[in-house]
Design an enzyme around this catalytic site. Structure first.
Site, PDB file in Angstrom:
ATOM      1  N   HIS A   1    -101.911 -25.048  81.801  1.00 44.14           N
ATOM      2  CA  HIS A   1    -102.632 -26.216  81.318  1.00 44.14           C
ATOM      3  C   HIS A   1    -103.574 -26.776  82.393  1.00 44.14           C
ATOM      4  CE1 HIS A   1    -103.393 -29.535  78.733  1.00 44.14           C
ATOM      5  NE2 HIS A   1    -103.164 -30.363  79.726  1.00 44.14           N
TER       6      HIS A   1
ATOM      7  N   GLU B   1    -106.902 -10.635  69.362  1.00 40.12           N
ATOM      8  CA  GLU B   1    -106.265 -10.735  70.687  1.00 40.12           C
ATOM      9  C   GLU B   1    -105.010  -9.885  70.797  1.00 40.12           C
ATOM     10  OE1 GLU B   1    -105.453 -14.895  71.431  1.00 40.12           O
ATOM     11  OE2 GLU B   1    -104.809 -15.255  69.386  1.00 40.12           O
TER      12      GLU B   1
ATOM     13  N   ASP C   1    -105.518 -13.181  75.896  1.00 41.91           N
ATOM     14  CA  ASP C   1    -104.335 -12.506  75.373  1.00 41.91           C
ATOM     15  C   ASP C   1    -104.559 -11.006  75.245  1.00 41.91           C
ATOM     16  OD1 ASP C   1    -102.162 -14.297  75.022  1.00 41.91           O
ATOM     17  OD2 ASP C   1    -103.347 -15.355  73.523  1.00 41.91           O
TER      18      ASP C   1
ATOM     19  N   CYS D   1    -114.117 -15.736  73.152  1.00 42.15           N
ATOM     20  CA  CYS D   1    -113.796 -17.081  73.648  1.00 42.15           C
ATOM     21  C   CYS D   1    -112.753 -17.089  74.764  1.00 42.15           C
ATOM     22  CB  CYS D   1    -113.369 -17.993  72.505  1.00 42.15           C
ATOM     23  SG  CYS D   1    -111.891 -17.432  71.658  1.00 42.15           S
TER      24      CYS D   1
HETATM   25  C1  PEP Z   1    -107.467 -16.097  74.399  1.00 39.35           C
HETATM   26  O1  PEP Z   1    -106.353 -15.634  74.208  1.00 39.35           O
HETATM   27  O2  PEP Z   1    -108.381 -15.485  74.959  1.00 39.35           O
HETATM   28  C2  PEP Z   1    -107.811 -17.465  73.962  1.00 39.35           C
HETATM   29  C3  PEP Z   1    -109.039 -17.912  74.001  1.00 39.35           C
HETATM   30  O3  PEP Z   1    -106.820 -18.268  73.537  1.00 39.35           O
HETATM   31  P1  PEP Z   1    -105.703 -18.932  74.470  1.00 39.35           P
HETATM   32  O4  PEP Z   1    -106.151 -18.802  75.899  1.00 39.35           O
HETATM   33  O5  PEP Z   1    -105.609 -20.336  73.992  1.00 39.35           O
HETATM   34  O6  PEP Z   1    -104.496 -18.110  74.150  1.00 39.35           O
HETATM   35 MG    MG Z   2    -104.956 -16.477  72.826  1.00 35.40          MG
END
Ligand code: PEP
Ligand code: MG
Length: 588
Positions: free
Chosen positions: A190, A437, A461, A508
């Site tokens: 976080h 992912e 992920d 993302c």
């Molecule tokens: C990811 O897994 O790349 C993602 C953007 O989601 P998070 O980091 O929230 O798992």
């Molecule tokens: Mg993710």
């Protein structure tokens, strides 16, 4: 000098502010005899209030989520009723003249060292329950006694904490934070996500640092290589201050491009959107010139809420975010809880052996249909608000593994629409997208993409699953490399499949804001990126130095290289030539 994991680039020199779970001022004197009774009363009052909280929480979670999920609050209440627990506190207050807060502090330390010796996962989990109860009691005590809250502080500060919890971030309010150091955590914790979204240099995974730093010390955070220096000599301090000034100067210079379009050197338009967790991030996205929000992680809404956010509360937050976002375009991701992020009522009663491969994300939403429907209804209603502002909401579903899951999601969305129809509530049928992912989804992308309106690659992920290396485990994090040859191959295939099918595609994960990866993704044909707002100006600047043909050539050369190390070195050399200022953003 200490070394941790660099999690957010840049350099900061400043005054340390330590966050301890329970703040006990070392100067607090022992109680006088005449104060003992009042202190025992304070403790009782705090205990009553904490029990009332827990009963209310239990009732609310029971009605909104379910009976089994509410049970954890009954467990917490039983800890408060437990005679040994309160007897210890009362004895320390009465016999040793400790304040109630010092007694809680001692209790948590005692339990921590006791539990540290056990290998039993179940017992370790119980420690978390005790900690939760103690922190709740502590919250009430500081309200009753007005002791135990640190002196109000003024920024700019460097926060030093064990781990920065969402509730602590909220409590920091508007204090100006210029750096973050945590004992625990990693690239995706976080603290790391918050730091990156605000462009604050940060280092995680520095064990024991809280024992060596005091509030008021001078501290240096180097988020490029993970170094932290406590009370450095004058020479080191002035060298780092110079670097800090350069970092700020560069940031300011780049932020000036906020109104310019994102285009490559040969004029190809890119979409650079923001990853956000809160309204403050949406405002930062606007300030940084984002072209909308590509990922709103809604779990923070649940993590920072005292209990469960209901439909109206969610709708209010979504609307505020849509109103603050450029072009009012927001991609809202449904609850992605589990793995490294948990909420007490979503029933992880005992630790899973493999939480990242376990009951998380969409899997958990399916098992809580009421909770899931509430969120879908709020998002669909928010979509109507976005349309009234000529914007757009899209719904993104995390951790999709199979086609059956997409079918099930469509069914749930239809159900939510039918309910809203019946209740004559205004809504819009938003586009439905999947996070790509999980390796299984990457392999079957051809089949899956026809069932969704858009795809968003979650590379954080995807990389950890492809490399079978937990993204939060420092022992194996060296394997979690977005520039690893197999990762680049998989990504190139996914981008190609989506481009061929004309399916809108975004990436993302954190690699969207890593200069070397960004250029290679452009080379693959990706045109839409979503990243922490603070990185948008730098990526816009980087794009303006590279042509699409150049990026494609670099990709072809990289795909011939067989080790991550060679790819990194090759790309670093190339970028030093093409866009030297991007080196600032590269971690090791
Ligand atoms: C990811 O897994 O790349 C993602 C953007 O989601 P998070 O980091 O929230 O798992
Ligand atoms: Mg993710």
């Amino acid at each position: 000098m200490r070394k941790g994991i660099p999690v957010s680039p840049g350099v900061a020199v400043g005054t340390a502010y330590c966050i301890h779970e329970i703040y006990v001022d070392p100067e607090t004197p022992c109680l006088e005899d005449k104060e003992v009774t009042a202190e025992l009363d304070h403790y009782e009052a705090a205990r009553e209030r904490a029990m009332a909280d827990l009963r209310a929480l239990q009732a609310k979670v029971e009605s909104q989520v379910g009976h089994a999920e509410a049970a954890i609050f009954a467990v917490h209440e039983s800890i408060l009723r437990d005679a040994t627990f309160s007897d210890k506190i009362r004895t320390w207050i009465a016999k040793e003249r400790l304040t109630a807060q010092s007694a809680l502090h001692r209790l948590i330390n005692e339990y921590t060292s006791l539990f540290a010796r056990t290998k039993d996962e179940y017992l370790r989990e119980r420690l978390n329950d005790v900690r939760d109860v103690v922190l709740r009691l502590n919250g009430h005590l500081s309200q009753v006694t007005r002791r135990g809250t640190p002196q109000p502080v003024h920024g700019p500060l460097i926060i030093v904490a064990d781990e920065l919890l969402p509730s602590q971030v909220v409590a920091l309010g508007n204090i100006e934070v210029k750096g973050i150091v945590t004992q625990a955590g990693s690239q995706t914790s976080h603290a790391a996500i918050i730091a990156r979204s605000r462009g604050i240099p940060a280092v995680s995974g520095v064990p024991g640092i809280l024992r060596h730093v005091n509030t008021g010390d001078t501290i240096i955070v180097d988020g490029r290589d993970g170094h932290v220096a406590i009370n450095p000599d004058a020479e080191t301090r002035s060298a780092y201050r110079k670097l800090e000034r350069e970092f700020f100067h560069l940031k300011d210079e780049l932020a000036a491009n906020r109104d310019a379009p994102a285009v490559t050197a040969d004029g190809v338009a890119l979409q650079l959107q923001a990853n956000i967790n809160s309204l403050a991030d949406a405002q930062a996205a606007k300030a940084m010139g984002a072209g909308g929000v590509g990922l709103f992680r809604t779990e923070y809404l649940y993590l920072t809420h005292p209990d469960v956010p209901d439909e109206e509360e969610q709708l209010k937050t979504y609307r505020a975010i849509i109103a603050a976002t450029p072009a009012h375009e927001v991609t809202i991701r449904t609850l992605d809880i589990g793995g490294d992020k948990t909420v007490p009522y979503l029933g992880h009663t005992h630790k899973e052996a493999n939480p990242f491969m376990g009951w998380r994300s969409i899997r958990l939403s399916f098992e809580h249909p009421e909770l899931f429907l509430t969120q879908l209804r709020a998002i669909l209603r928010a979509a109507a608000f976005a349309r009234s502002k000529r914007g757009k909401v899209r719904i993104l579903f995390p951790m999709i593994t199979t086609l059956e899951e997409v079918h099930r999601i469509r069914k749930m969305v239809r159900r939510a629409c039918q309910q809203l129809d019946k209740e004559h509530k205004d809504y819009v049928e938003a586009d439905i997208g999947m996070m790509l992912e999980v390796p299984a989804a990457a392999i079957s992308v051809d089949t899956l993409l026809h069932a969704v309106d858009f795809v968003s690659i979650g590379s954080n992920d995807l990389v950890q699953y492809l490399m079978a290396a937990d993204r939060d485990n420092p022992k194996v994090s060296h394997l979690c490399q977005p520039l690893a040859p197999p990762v680049l191959r998989v990504l190139a295939r996914v981008v190609e499949a989506c481009v061929r099918a004309g399916k809108p595609l975004t990436l993302c994960g954190e690699m969207a804001a890593q200069p070397r990866a960004f250029v290679l993704l452009v080379g693959m044909g990706l045109r839409s990126f979503s990243m922490s707002p603070a990185f948008i100006p730098s990526m816009k600047d980087l794009a303006s130095h590279v042509t699409v043909a150049q990026a494609g050539e670099l990709l072809q050369r990289v795909l011939q290289l067989r080790t991550t190390h060679r790819i990194k070195r090759f790309m670093r050399d190339q970028l030093t030539r093409i866009a030297p200022s991007s080196n600032w953003l590269d971690t090791e």
